[in-house]
Scaffold this motif. Structure first.
Motif: not given
Length: 236
Positions: A37, A41-46, A70, A73-74, A231, A235
């Motif tokens: 994760c 992370r950035h893939r999940f956030e986007n 996921m 994060l988003n 998470l 964070r």
């Protein structure tokens, strides 16, 4: 294909003391999931993934945890989730092909979650069927990679495996090296093999007693705890 540093993969003996799990086996599953994760992370956030496909019953628990991470994060992009029994070496290609067509997977970006890659046969079978139906936009998150691939000979074999058409040009993210979790994750999931969407799997064994239902309820709590632990770590 993204290169990864074998030496920096976490050891599955790591334990966490801050978070309480009703089933202590979650303590061994969380570290490699945390590694995955953090990497994704950035893939999940986007919100890059439209669909999660869980490969085999053993990937059910990791898939549920990853989905919750996921969402954490988003919350605006919650991927559809499907659980597919691809089998180790065998696969019901007709059922999976019909499934892919009926859900229009060819137009979606997919994260395939698998518990363990030994020789790559199971995951390549699944990817082959998907590719045959023009499903080509997928990446793979593997909880545990056979530790054999840490050796010099093993690294050469791994390069050969990922050069296969089913895996070539597709990112593979690794949580740890080891022997996999096998029966542990199968027992924690408590389901049979089939295809389904959401938190229920078609063909699952019915709950036979209050004790079994209680175990399922506690497992759901542990999934939430694991997702929260990951998470919190991400964070920091």
């Amino acid at each position: 294909m993204e290169k990864f540093d074998f030496e920096q993969l976490p050891n599955n003996s790591e334990k966490q003391e801050k978070y309480h799990y009703n089933d202590s086996r979650f303590e061994y599953v969380v570290p490699p999931l945390k590694k995955l994760c953090e990497t994704l992370r950035h893939r999940f956030e986007n919100g890059e993934y439209d669909v999660i496909i869980s490969d085999e019953v053993r990937a059910r628990i990791p898939t549920l945890i990853i989905k919750k991470v996921m969402t954490g994060l988003n919350a605006n992009k919650v991927p559809e989730t499907y659980f597919i029994a691809s089998g180790r070496g065998t696969i019901d290609s007709k059922s999976i092909k019909e499934f892919a067509q009926s859900h229009n997977l060819g137009n979606k970006k997919i994260l395939i979650v698998t518990e363990y890659i030994s020789r790559g046969g199971s995951i390549m079978n699944l990817c082959r069927v998907l590719k045959d139906d023009n499903v080509v936009d997928y990446e793979i998150a593997c909880l545990s990679l056979n530790h054999h691939y840490l050796s010099d000979d093993g690294k050469k074999e791994w390069e050969q495996i990922v050069s296969n058409e089913e895996l070539k040009n597709h990112e593979i993210f690794i949580g740890e090296y080891g022997e996999g979790f096998g029966a542990t994750l199968h027992d924690m999931s408590g389901v049979t093999k089939n295809i389904a969407k959401g938190d229920e799997i078609v063909g699952a064994h019915p709950i036979k007693s209050n004790t079994e239902q209680e175990k399922v309820n506690l497992s759901r709590i542990d999934v939430n705890t694991a997702a929260q632990e990951i998470l919190d770590s991400i964070r920091k």
